[in-house]
Scaffold this motif. Structure first.
Motif, PDB file in Angstrom:
ATOM      1  N   MET A   1       0.840  -1.181   0.000  1.00 57.31           N
ATOM      2  CA  MET A   1       0.000   0.000   0.000  1.00 57.31           C
ATOM      3  C   MET A   1       0.884   1.242   0.000  1.00 57.31           C
ATOM      4  SD  MET A   1      -2.702   0.956   2.905  1.00 57.31           S
ATOM      5  CE  MET A   1      -3.161   2.612   3.185  1.00 57.31           C
ATOM      6  N   SER A   2       0.637   2.162  -0.874  1.00 58.03           N
ATOM      7  CA  SER A   2       1.411   3.399  -0.915  1.00 58.03           C
ATOM      8  C   SER A   2       0.565   4.548  -0.348  1.00 58.03           C
ATOM      9  CB  SER A   2       1.845   3.705  -2.342  1.00 58.03           C
ATOM     10  OG  SER A   2       0.713   3.890  -3.159  1.00 58.03           O
ATOM     11  N   VAL A   3       1.187   5.683  -0.196  1.00 55.29           N
ATOM     12  CA  VAL A   3       0.493   6.854   0.341  1.00 55.29           C
ATOM     13  C   VAL A   3      -0.461   7.391  -0.728  1.00 55.29           C
ATOM     14  CG1 VAL A   3       0.806   9.162   1.274  1.00 55.29           C
ATOM     15  CG2 VAL A   3       2.494   7.378   1.791  1.00 55.29           C
ATOM     16  N   PRO A   4      -1.743   7.559  -0.409  1.00 51.01           N
ATOM     17  CA  PRO A   4      -2.705   8.082  -1.388  1.00 51.01           C
ATOM     18  C   PRO A   4      -2.290   9.463  -1.897  1.00 51.01           C
ATOM     19  CG  PRO A   4      -3.828   7.211   0.541  1.00 51.01           C
ATOM     20  CD  PRO A   4      -2.365   7.225   0.864  1.00 51.01           C
ATOM     21  N   GLY A   5      -2.562   9.724  -3.173  1.00 46.70           N
ATOM     22  CA  GLY A   5      -2.144  10.960  -3.821  1.00 46.70           C
ATOM     23  C   GLY A   5      -2.604  12.227  -3.119  1.00 46.70           C
ATOM     24  N   ALA A   6      -3.852  12.271  -2.676  1.00 50.25           N
ATOM     25  CA  ALA A   6      -4.374  13.468  -2.007  1.00 50.25           C
ATOM     26  C   ALA A   6      -3.631  13.728  -0.699  1.00 50.25           C
ATOM     27  CB  ALA A   6      -5.867  13.320  -1.746  1.00 50.25           C
ATOM     28  N   LEU A   7      -3.341  12.664   0.032  1.00 51.54           N
ATOM     29  CA  LEU A   7      -2.605  12.791   1.284  1.00 51.54           C
ATOM     30  C   LEU A   7      -1.170  13.243   1.011  1.00 51.54           C
ATOM     31  CD1 LEU A   7      -2.586  12.501   4.322  1.00 51.54           C
ATOM     32  CD2 LEU A   7      -2.140  10.059   4.025  1.00 51.54           C
ATOM     33  N   LEU A   8      -0.586  12.700  -0.032  1.00 56.60           N
ATOM     34  CA  LEU A   8       0.775  13.079  -0.416  1.00 56.60           C
ATOM     35  C   LEU A   8       0.853  14.572  -0.754  1.00 56.60           C
ATOM     36  CD1 LEU A   8       3.479  11.652  -0.640  1.00 56.60           C
ATOM     37  CD2 LEU A   8       2.978  11.226  -3.028  1.00 56.60           C
ATOM     38  N   GLU A   9      -0.152  15.087  -1.440  1.00 57.37           N
ATOM     39  CA  GLU A   9      -0.173  16.515  -1.773  1.00 57.37           C
ATOM     40  C   GLU A   9      -0.273  17.379  -0.512  1.00 57.37           C
ATOM     41  OE1 GLU A   9       0.606  17.891  -4.674  1.00 57.37           O
ATOM     42  OE2 GLU A   9       0.987  15.816  -5.236  1.00 57.37           O
ATOM     43  N   GLU A  46       6.417  -0.827   4.351  1.00 54.52           N
ATOM     44  CA  GLU A  46       5.366   0.192   4.375  1.00 54.52           C
ATOM     45  C   GLU A  46       5.400   1.060   5.633  1.00 54.52           C
ATOM     46  OE1 GLU A  46       3.221   1.373   2.067  1.00 54.52           O
ATOM     47  OE2 GLU A  46       4.319   0.093   0.692  1.00 54.52           O
ATOM     48  N   TRP A  50       5.969   5.169   5.593  1.00 62.66           N
ATOM     49  CA  TRP A  50       5.034   6.109   6.214  1.00 62.66           C
ATOM     50  C   TRP A  50       5.749   6.936   7.280  1.00 62.66           C
ATOM     51  CZ3 TRP A  50      -0.402   7.018   5.781  1.00 62.66           C
ATOM     52  CH2 TRP A  50      -0.969   6.410   4.657  1.00 62.66           C
TER      53      TRP A  50
END
Length: 128
Positions: A1-9, A46, A50
């Motif tokens: 699982m990677s960091v979701p794009g919206a959270l990354l922004e 993971e 994080w």
């Protein structure tokens, strides 16, 4: 699982705050290079990723509960020079006196000698 794009922004926006001079997105990018370079070492990659992203997500240089090892004077411009130098020297001396600076064998093998040279040079500059 990677960091979701919206959270990354949102994280990138945090690391772009104006009080930051070292704890920026460039800092995260540099850490990610180390993370990927050691990928075979991670038992659970993971949580490590994080932790890498979040370790300085909230950073207020006026507080005492931030990461203790910020090494850019601009982030502590509110601290008088003499107090900054004394506090910084105390922190670095504590690190230098540790038997192990890094907690993994790989970290010790890769970076310990250089870290100790860096600490000695910084302490010398701070204490005259």
């Amino acid at each position: 699982m990677s960091v979701p794009g919206a959270l990354l922004e949102k994280l990138k926006a945090r690391y772009g705050e104006p009080q930051r001079h070292y704890h920026t997105w460039d800092h995260i990018t540099a850490l990610k290079r180390h993370y990927h370079g050691m990928a075979e070492s991670w038992h659970r990659p993971e949580p490590v990723l994080w932790a890498l992203y979040w370790h300085d997500a909230i950073y207020d240089p006026t507080r005492t509960d931030n990461e203790e090892l910020s090494d850019v004077r601009k982030e502590y411009a509110f601290v008088p020079e003499e107090a900054f130098r004394a506090g910084r020297a105390r922190i670095l001396k504590g690190l230098a006196e540790r038997a192990d600076i890094y907690f993994t064998e790989e970290g010790r093998a890769r970076w310990d000698a250089q870290a100790r040279r860096n600490l000695a040079r910084s302490l010398s500059a701070l204490t005259g």
